[in-house]
Design a protein around this motif. Structure first.
Motif, PDB file in Angstrom:
ATOM      1  N   ARG A 195       5.179  17.132   1.386  1.00  0.00           N
ATOM      2  CA  ARG A 195       5.752  15.811   1.695  1.00  0.00           C
ATOM      3  C   ARG A 195       6.370  15.192   0.441  1.00  0.00           C
ATOM      4  O   ARG A 195       7.409  14.525   0.505  1.00  0.00           O
ATOM      5  N   GLU A 213      -4.466  18.620   8.003  1.00  0.00           N
ATOM      6  CA  GLU A 213      -3.198  18.401   8.723  1.00  0.00           C
ATOM      7  C   GLU A 213      -3.249  17.057   9.465  1.00  0.00           C
ATOM      8  O   GLU A 213      -2.320  16.245   9.375  1.00  0.00           O
ATOM      9  N   ALA A 214      -4.361  16.792  10.134  1.00  0.00           N
ATOM     10  CA  ALA A 214      -4.495  15.520  10.872  1.00  0.00           C
ATOM     11  C   ALA A 214      -4.569  14.341   9.902  1.00  0.00           C
ATOM     12  O   ALA A 214      -3.976  13.278  10.140  1.00  0.00           O
ATOM     13  N   ARG A 217      -1.123  13.487   8.712  1.00  0.00           N
ATOM     14  CA  ARG A 217      -0.356  12.789   9.761  1.00  0.00           C
ATOM     15  C   ARG A 217      -0.789  11.330   9.861  1.00  0.00           C
ATOM     16  O   ARG A 217       0.026  10.428  10.086  1.00  0.00           O
ATOM     17  N   THR A 263      -4.964  11.585  16.879  1.00  0.00           N
ATOM     18  CA  THR A 263      -4.904  12.014  15.471  1.00  0.00           C
ATOM     19  C   THR A 263      -6.213  11.661  14.766  1.00  0.00           C
ATOM     20  O   THR A 263      -6.799  12.484  14.057  1.00  0.00           O
ATOM     21  N   GLU A 276      -0.301  19.926   2.228  1.00  0.00           N
ATOM     22  CA  GLU A 276       0.153  18.801   3.070  1.00  0.00           C
ATOM     23  C   GLU A 276       0.841  17.731   2.223  1.00  0.00           C
ATOM     24  O   GLU A 276       1.924  17.244   2.575  1.00  0.00           O
ATOM     25  N   TRP A 310      -0.132   9.644   5.604  1.00  0.00           N
ATOM     26  CA  TRP A 310       1.141   9.660   4.874  1.00  0.00           C
ATOM     27  C   TRP A 310       2.067   8.488   5.219  1.00  0.00           C
ATOM     28  O   TRP A 310       2.684   7.899   4.305  1.00  0.00           O
TER      29      TRP A 310
END
Ligand SMILES: C[S@@+](CC[C@H](N)C(=O)[O-])C[C@H]1O[C@@H](n2cnc3c(N)ncnc32)[C@H](O)[C@@H]1O
Length: 271
Positions: free
Chosen positions: A59, A21-22, A25, A214, A55, A28
């Motif tokens: 997106r 997830e990090a 972020r 992050t 993830e 992307w």
């Protein structure tokens, strides 16, 4: 026989879910600009190979609102989480249990085949890339995030992280039959396959471009998931591995500190 998934335990761990997830972020926002370069049809068929918790797949489905996106992985818990999290994107976005060594798709199906953060963690990256190329149509694209653990740089503290990154990935890779320096080697694999328009770009995850928290969350997840196997597979014991990671995290959080993870993004067009 070689273990085709030597990081199975780490991949299924809770720390991996938050790490992915990090990472998404962090990565992307730069990666999407690279993806916009590809010439894709209006309703592309997209494969996300080794999709994890979705993830990247989610997106991609949002970026291409008329695309059909299939994410495949071999960890059912990740697939279930992905289906639950992105239910609003179904049925355009689907997730299936499939191995990327042996996909069920016929030849020449996908317009765009993505494989993010997988190739460094498995043996025989070349076999997987050949399988991804098989299912991608002529003039379709491969988009590969191939990690390379020689491309992380941290400032020296009590410990010098250069020592960690010099020794750790080489020994870990040797013990698990994987290439943790895959990023620099994928160009050669694509080139030997005589694919077209090969590009190598970098997403730069550093303390200038990415929020410090992050970046810190990524390295914290790596610490929590990998200190133990690093202790098992390399001359760096578990406690020392934690100390190295803690120092890297501290330097990321230090407002005067600088750290960088260069993430290779390699692409090619099927001829
Ligand atoms: C580091 S995660 C990356 C997940 C996702 N691509 C992302 O960018 O967030 C690597 C994933 O590859 C999957 N994987 C490993 N070997 C695989 C195989 N043979 N077939 C399908 N998935 C595989 C793991 O289960 C894991 O979910």
């Amino acid at each position: 026989m070689t273990d085709l998934n030597p990081q199975a335990k780490q991949m299924a761990d809770e720390s991996m879910v938050r790490g992915l997830e990090a990472q998404a972020r962090a990565i992307w926002p730069q990666e999407v600009e690279l993806i916009r370069r590809y010439q894709l049809p209006d309703e592309p068929r997209i494969l996300d190979a080794g999709c994890g918790t979705g993830e990247g797949s989610s997106r991609l489905a949002e970026l291409f609102p008329r695309a059909r996106v299939l994410g495949v992985d071999i960890i059912d818990a990740h697939l279930e989480l992905a289906r639950a999290r992105y239910a609003k994107l179904a049925p355009r976005l689907t997730f299936e249990h499939q191995s990327i060594f042996e996909l069920t798709a016929a030849d020449n199906i996908f317009d765009f085949t993505v494989c993010r953060h997988v190739l460094h963690s498995i043996p025989h990256a070349d076999r997987v890339i050949a399988e991804l190329a098989r299912v991608t149509r002529s003039r379709g694209y491969l988009h590969l995030i191939a990690e390379d653990y020689g491309m992380l740089h941290f400032q020296r503290g009590t410990l010098d992280p250069r020592d960690f990154w010099h020794v750790g990935p080489a020994e870990f890779g040797a013990k698990t039959g994987t290439d943790l320096f895959c990023g620099r080697n994928v160009f050669g694999i694509l080139s030997a396959m005589q694919l077209e328009a090969i590009t190598v770009d970098y997403v730069v995850v550093d303390t200038v471009r990415v929020p410090r928290e992050t970046f810190a969350a990524i390295i914290t997840a790596w610490r929590d998931g990998y200190a133990e196997p690093i202790g098992q597979y390399t001359q760096i014991n578990q406690e020392l591995a934690r100390q190295y990671f803690d120092q890297m995290i501290a330097s990321i959080r230090d407002p005067n500190g600088y750290a960088v993870w260069m993430v290779p993004v390699v692409s090619a067009r099927i001829s």
